[in-house]
Write a protein that holds these residues in place. Structure first.
Motif, short mmCIF file in Angstrom:
data_model
loop_
_atom_site.label_atom_id
_atom_site.label_comp_id
_atom_site.label_asym_id
_atom_site.label_seq_id
_atom_site.Cartn_x
_atom_site.Cartn_y
_atom_site.Cartn_z
N LYS A 140 39.05 -63.54 -22.64
CA LYS A 140 38.94 -63.20 -21.22
C LYS A 140 37.59 -62.54 -20.92
N ALA A 141 37.13 -61.67 -21.82
CA ALA A 141 35.84 -61.02 -21.64
C ALA A 141 34.72 -62.04 -21.63
N SER B 229 34.95 -65.15 -20.71
CA SER B 229 35.01 -66.01 -19.53
C SER B 229 34.79 -65.26 -18.23
N LEU B 230 34.74 -63.93 -18.28
CA LEU B 230 34.56 -63.14 -17.07
C LEU B 230 33.15 -63.35 -16.52
N GLU C 286 28.85 -59.86 -12.73
CA GLU C 286 29.02 -59.29 -11.40
C GLU C 286 27.80 -59.63 -10.55
N ARG D 290 35.15 -54.15 -7.92
CA ARG D 290 34.20 -55.05 -8.54
C ARG D 290 33.84 -56.13 -7.54
N PHE E 194 32.75 -60.09 -6.75
CA PHE E 194 32.92 -61.46 -7.21
C PHE E 194 32.31 -62.39 -6.17
N HIS F 288 34.47 -67.78 -7.17
CA HIS F 288 35.11 -67.43 -8.44
C HIS F 288 36.63 -67.54 -8.29
N ALA G 63 39.76 -64.35 -12.30
CA ALA G 63 38.70 -63.49 -12.81
C ALA G 63 39.01 -62.01 -12.53
N ASP H 238 41.47 -61.04 -15.13
CA ASP H 238 40.75 -60.89 -16.40
C ASP H 238 39.99 -59.57 -16.43
N TYR H 239 39.36 -59.20 -15.32
CA TYR H 239 38.64 -57.93 -15.23
C TYR H 239 39.57 -56.75 -15.52
N VAL I 154 40.68 -56.92 -19.35
CA VAL I 154 39.60 -56.61 -20.29
C VAL I 154 39.28 -55.12 -20.28
#
Length: 142
Positions: free
Chosen positions: A50-51, A53-54, A57, A80, A82, A86, A90, A93-94, A97
């Protein structure tokens, strides 16, 4: 004499049974620890994937940026940026992670109109209706 032999045989049998139970309990405990270690390793592999594929920013000045504020159950906030293109995944995932939530045990919801986003979706932020300059979502444990 026969009674003593019977007691001795019974005591030996009981000791053998207790030893067998102890051995089985130790084996079960070892299997449980091994399974726990494998689950932890699998989670680490998933978080690493996941990290990787993130997406990076984006800059706040970009016209296609959405800043998402996530309200946590304890009242704290995390945010965050995006791109609107996206996938909403994501955002999940953020959170995973950065260990802000336990993967698969939460949904993200908007307050009004109430919309629920679940992990694994393929919608982009734009398709999901999260296309304003700033959006707020609440993390809802399930």
């Amino acid at each position: 004499l026969a009674m003593d032999r019977a007691r001795e045989a019974s005591r030996v049998a009981e000791e053998a049974r207790l030893a067998e139970e102890q051995q089985q309990a130790e084996a079960a405990e070892a299997r449980a620890k091994e399974a726990e270690a494998e689950a932890a390793a699998q989670l680490e592999r998933l978080l690493s994937a996941k990290a990787a594929s993130l997406p990076a920013e984006p800059d706040a000045s970009d016209a296609d940026v959405v800043t998402v504020q996530i309200r946590m159950p304890d009242g704290s906030r995390n945010g965050r940026r995006f791109l609107k293109s996206h996938p909403v995944q994501a955002l999940f995932d953020y959170l995973d992670v950065n260990k802000l939530a336990v993967s698969g045990k939460y949904n993200l919801v908007t307050q009004y109109p109430r919309r629920v986003f679940t992990e694994g979706g393929t919608q982009t932020f734009n398709e999901a209706g999260l296309n304003q300059k700033q959006e707020a979502v609440f993390l809802e444990n399930i």
